[in-house]
Design an enzyme around this catalytic site. Structure first.
Site, PDB file in Angstrom:
ATOM      1  N   CYS A   2      24.342  49.516  47.025  1.00 26.89           N
ATOM      2  CA  CYS A   2      24.174  49.776  48.452  1.00 26.89           C
ATOM      3  C   CYS A   2      23.081  48.893  49.042  1.00 26.89           C
ATOM      4  CB  CYS A   2      23.781  51.228  48.672  1.00 26.89           C
ATOM      5  SG  CYS A   2      24.864  52.380  47.865  1.00 26.89           S
ATOM      6  N   ARG A  27      26.413  42.285  49.185  1.00 23.79           N
ATOM      7  CA  ARG A  27      26.274  43.260  48.103  1.00 23.79           C
ATOM      8  C   ARG A  27      27.537  44.104  47.929  1.00 23.79           C
ATOM      9  NH1 ARG A  27      20.721  44.098  47.040  1.00 23.79           N
ATOM     10  NH2 ARG A  27      20.938  46.264  46.444  1.00 23.79           N
ATOM     11  N   TRP A  75      28.076  51.543  48.898  1.00 23.58           N
ATOM     12  CA  TRP A  75      29.078  51.228  47.867  1.00 23.58           C
ATOM     13  C   TRP A  75      29.256  52.546  47.133  1.00 23.58           C
ATOM     14  CZ3 TRP A  75      32.276  47.602  45.772  1.00 23.58           C
ATOM     15  CH2 TRP A  75      32.628  47.762  44.433  1.00 23.58           C
ATOM     16  N   ASN A 101      19.949  54.127  47.556  1.00 24.71           N
ATOM     17  CA  ASN A 101      20.666  53.234  46.646  1.00 24.71           C
ATOM     18  C   ASN A 101      20.339  53.710  45.239  1.00 24.71           C
ATOM     19  OD1 ASN A 101      21.774  51.136  45.183  1.00 24.71           O
ATOM     20  ND2 ASN A 101      20.168  49.660  45.708  1.00 24.71           N
ATOM     21  N   GLY A 102      21.361  53.954  44.422  1.00 20.77           N
ATOM     22  CA  GLY A 102      21.117  54.412  43.059  1.00 20.77           C
ATOM     23  C   GLY A 102      21.983  55.617  42.758  1.00 20.77           C
ATOM     24  N   GLU A 481      37.702  37.338  24.784  1.00 18.50           N
ATOM     25  CA  GLU A 481      36.955  37.392  26.043  1.00 18.50           C
ATOM     26  C   GLU A 481      36.068  36.148  26.200  1.00 18.50           C
ATOM     27  OE1 GLU A 481      37.027  38.750  28.756  1.00 18.50           O
ATOM     28  OE2 GLU A 481      35.034  38.687  29.640  1.00 18.50           O
ATOM     29  N   LYS A 485      36.469  33.597  29.302  1.00 16.92           N
ATOM     30  CA  LYS A 485      35.330  33.325  30.196  1.00 16.92           C
ATOM     31  C   LYS A 485      35.135  31.825  30.347  1.00 16.92           C
ATOM     32  CE  LYS A 485      34.569  35.952  31.802  1.00 16.92           C
ATOM     33  NZ  LYS A 485      34.987  37.282  32.081  1.00 16.92           N
ATOM     34  N   GLU A 488      38.236  30.074  32.238  1.00 16.42           N
ATOM     35  CA  GLU A 488      38.452  30.353  33.665  1.00 16.42           C
ATOM     36  C   GLU A 488      37.429  29.690  34.568  1.00 16.42           C
ATOM     37  OE1 GLU A 488      36.880  35.009  33.664  1.00 16.42           O
ATOM     38  OE2 GLU A 488      38.345  34.423  35.155  1.00 16.42           O
ATOM     39  N   HIS A 504      47.608  29.373   9.086  1.00 20.08           N
ATOM     40  CA  HIS A 504      49.037  29.527   9.373  1.00 20.08           C
ATOM     41  C   HIS A 504      49.456  28.624  10.528  1.00 20.08           C
ATOM     42  CE1 HIS A 504      49.355  32.764   6.513  1.00 20.08           C
ATOM     43  NE2 HIS A 504      48.235  33.254   7.014  1.00 20.08           N
ATOM     44  N   LYS A 603      39.717  37.418  42.773  1.00 29.02           N
ATOM     45  CA  LYS A 603      38.963  38.491  42.141  1.00 29.02           C
ATOM     46  C   LYS A 603      39.855  39.689  41.854  1.00 29.02           C
ATOM     47  CE  LYS A 603      35.257  40.526  40.636  1.00 29.02           C
ATOM     48  NZ  LYS A 603      34.904  40.149  39.241  1.00 29.02           N
TER      49      LYS A 603
HETATM   50  C1  AGP Z   1      38.093  38.089  34.121  1.00 35.21           C
HETATM   51  O1  AGP Z   1      36.963  37.329  34.232  1.00 35.21           O
HETATM   52  C2  AGP Z   1      39.093  37.951  35.175  1.00 35.21           C
HETATM   53  N1  AGP Z   1      38.571  37.847  36.458  1.00 35.21           N
HETATM   54  C3  AGP Z   1      40.354  38.803  35.028  1.00 35.21           C
HETATM   55  O2  AGP Z   1      40.873  38.612  33.753  1.00 35.21           O
HETATM   56  C4  AGP Z   1      40.247  40.321  35.319  1.00 35.21           C
HETATM   57  O3  AGP Z   1      39.535  40.949  34.304  1.00 35.21           O
HETATM   58  C5  AGP Z   1      41.674  40.901  35.453  1.00 35.21           C
HETATM   59  O4  AGP Z   1      42.331  40.266  36.516  1.00 35.21           O
HETATM   60  C6  AGP Z   1      41.698  42.382  35.630  1.00 35.21           C
HETATM   61  O5  AGP Z   1      41.099  42.755  36.842  1.00 35.21           O
HETATM   62  P1  AGP Z   1      40.718  44.267  37.116  1.00 35.21           P
HETATM   63  O6  AGP Z   1      39.698  44.644  36.088  1.00 35.21           O
HETATM   64  O7  AGP Z   1      40.165  44.283  38.508  1.00 35.21           O
HETATM   65  O8  AGP Z   1      41.959  45.081  36.965  1.00 35.21           O
END
Ligand code: AGP
Length: 608
Positions: A2, A27, A75, A101-102, A481, A485, A488, A504, A603
């Site tokens: 927030c 934020r 938020w 906030n918190g 992961e 990271k 992407e 393999h 996002k």
């Molecule tokens: C990860 O860095 C990505 N932005 C992506 O894989 C993300 O985790 C995925 O699209 C799932 O999104 P969500 O957690 O909002 O469902």
């Protein structure tokens, strides 16, 4: 999370506070509100949605005359986004207004206490408790009332408080959530962050833990938790606004990486009470949890890798089969789930379309649904039987970091809570694991200390075309992961392989100079990893290996070693990810990539 602002001075407060709130929009928020001290005491206006709604309702602040007040962008954590859950919250007598906030962890007990004393509540929030509690203790002395109330709060809080009977002062107090003061000529300010203040002043004071500030037009007085005055030297801010929004970091991704200890603490600590886990599940009963004969986890991207990491832990701890399915595949796979299945849906945004449809499919077939979601009131949260929120605060960078870590933390909580109910862990093992969980934020903080080492390693390898990640068991899930990271945000091709699979096929890709990142944190298979490292080194690979600080076998074969603190197996998966995030970040930085908004990515993926 927030955003808080406060103003006391000669100018009209409402337009100034609206403008200051705009500077905190980065934020993330779902609603906003103002409380203004005018001729008739406190007037409050608050609205779900963008700041423009509040702006329109108040005609740019003109309908709320007064030269002192507090404002807030919310938020949601407790209670979905709505007008009534927005801040400021007024005590039922109308004497006290609070922005917060918190997370107040003991709000349920305090609400009960206040209800017994005749207090009535309008909202579902933890914050309304604070307004009512201050009101309860108010007998003419506002500072004493705030202190008495604040001493009963557990959790995190940054608070801005206004009293109808005291139009010439505002109070600010904080613990574990940020709050600063701005010092002006005949005017003073409260804010969650520097951007809100830069138009008015560059002289700021940071409140330390449990310090309380009394702001008047003439000045600011700060007191420590014992009520003794504290001299605070103002700090001059030379940053520009865009740097300030990111808390001085160059990118939101780095800011969010650095926020992980706090985010994990916010997620875990409200759910551990007297050494026992309380998930606060409302609909899924203990009987249902005991009767479950299968768990399936559905998610996309990084969230699915949280699922894979948890799969090892859950099946081992609960002795039930656990599967992880990509939401986009699950929905079309004619899945075998029924009323004895628990489906755990993981999503930061709570809006990922494939994940939402997978949830509906599981539900249609009778499964019980728990979701692990960051955004309160999102579609996935709303359609789940029970929701466990990751209280990570808004995540702005497309590449997830703090949401990933907090999702993992929630999975640890689920594993332990279920293990207790199903009797699959001894009391001693449970207490040990809970203690390990409580120590997690500090360990994550320690991992952030790897920042320089990862920056250095990034400088050695940022111009490579391919990078391989190898690991076994949980380390393999973490490799997935780490690899995602990196690719992407840096656009470097990378692959994650279960190390046993190398011979393999994949090993044919290893040639002199190939970088292999080997995760060797899973102790039972470490010797196998040593053999795999030898295999790739024999073909010319350069190896960065992650292992326990006390291990000597991996350092004997790797070129570079990331030493991880020895810690309980439960929380071990949280360790390597932090340096891997930092590695990806610095590689992308050196390559000049658009880190917070990588090409072709969004996002929140709300299309199939
Ligand atoms: C990860 O860095 C990505 N932005 C992506 O894989 C993300 O985790 C995925 O699209 C799932 O999104 P969500 O957690 O909002 O469902």
């Amino acid at each position: 999370m927030c955003g808080i602002v406060g103003y006391i001075g000669p100018k009209q407060a409402a337009p100034l506070l609206l403008e200051a709130l705009e500077k905190l929009e980065y934020r993330g928020y779902d609603s906003a509100g103002l409380a203004i001290l005018g001729g008739n005491g406190l007037s409050v206006c608050k609205a779900k949605g963008r700041l423009s709604v509040l702006f329109d309702w108040t005609e740019g602040g003109a309908t709320m005359p007064g030269t002192a007040g507090i404002g807030h962008t919310r938020w949601a954590t407790h209670g979905e986004p709505s007008d009534v859950n927005s801040h400021p919250h007024l005590s039922h007598s109308g004497r006290v207004a609070v922005v917060h906030n918190g997370i107040v962890e003991n709000y349920a007990e305090l609400r009960e206490f206040l209800t017994e004393h005749g207090y009535e509540f309008q909202s579902d929030t933890d914050t309304e408790i604070v307004a009512q509690l201050v009101d309860f203790y108010y007998h003419g002395d506002p500072v004493k009332a705030v202190r008495d109330a604040e001493s009963l709060l557990s959790g995190s809080y940054a608070l801005g408080i206004a009293f109808a009977a005291h139009p010439d002062l505002l109070i600010a107090v904080r613990k574990d959530s940020p709050l600063i003061l701005g010092l002006g000529e005949g005017e003073n300010f409260i804010a969650s962050d520097i951007p809100a203040l830069l138009k008015h002043t560059r002289e700021i004071v940071r409140l330390d833990e449990r310090e309380l500030a009394v702001l008047t037009r003439a000045g600011v007085s700060v007191y420590d938790r014992f009520g003794d005055p504290v001299e605070k030297a103002p700090e001059h801010i030379a940053w520009d606004v865009s740097a300030a929004e990111k808390g001085g970091y160059a990118h939101f991704m780095l800011k969010e990486i650095m926020e992980q200890p706090t985010a994990i603490r916010n997620t875990i600590s409200p759910r551990i009470k007297d050494g026992e886990i309380d998930l606060g599940l409302v609909h899924i009963t203990e009987e249902v949890i005991r009767a479950i004969d299968k768990i399936n986890i559905v998610a996309c991207g990084s969230a699915s890798y949280v699922g894979m990491t948890s799969q090892y832990m859950l099946s081992k701890m609960l002795h039930v089969p656990v599967t992880v399915e990509l939401a986009s595949e699950f929905r079309y796979s004619d899945p075998v789930v029924d009323e004895k299945t628990l489906t755990i849906v993981i999503s930061q945004s709570g809006e990922t379309l494939d994940t939402l449809f997978a949830l509906r499919e599981a539900k249609r077939r009778g499964a019980h649904i728990i979701s692990v979601v960051n955004v309160v009131g999102s579609a996935i949260a709303n359609e789940s039987e029970d929701v466990l929120y990751t209280w990570a605060g808004p995540e702005i960078a497309v590449a997830t970091t703090k949401a990933y870590s907090t999702q993992l933390a929630v999975m640890y909580l689920i594993a332990l809570h279920f293990a207790r109910l199903r009797g699959t862990l001894s009391d001693a093992a449970l207490s040990e694991a809970v203690a390990a969980l409580e120590a997690l934020p500090a360990l994550v903080e320690e991992m952030l200390g790897k920042r320089e080492q990862m920056q250095y390693l990034a400088s050695l390898f940022f111009n490579l075309r391919d990078i391989f990640f190898i690991g076994r068991n949980i380390d393999y899930a973490l490799c997935l992961e780490g690899s995602l990271k990196l690719k992407e945000i840096s656009y470097i091709h990378s692959e994650a392989y279960a190390a046993g699979e190398l011979k393999h096929g994949t090993i044919s890709l290893i040639e002199p100079g190939t970088l292999v990142i080997a995760l060797c944190t899973h102790a039972p298979l470490r010797e196998k990893m040593v053999s795999n490292i030898r295999e790739v080194k024999a073909r010319g690979a350069v190896v960065i290996a992650f292992t326990d600080e006390n291990d000597a076998s991996v350092p004997a074969v790797a070129d570079h070693v990331i030493a991880l603190p020895s810690c309980a197996p439960l929380v071990l998966p949280s360790m390597p990810l932090i340096p891997l995030q930092l590695f990806a970040y610095y590689v992308a930085l050196l390559k000049g990539c658009d880190i917070d908004k990588p090409r072709n990515l969004a996002k929140s993926v709300t299309v199939e």
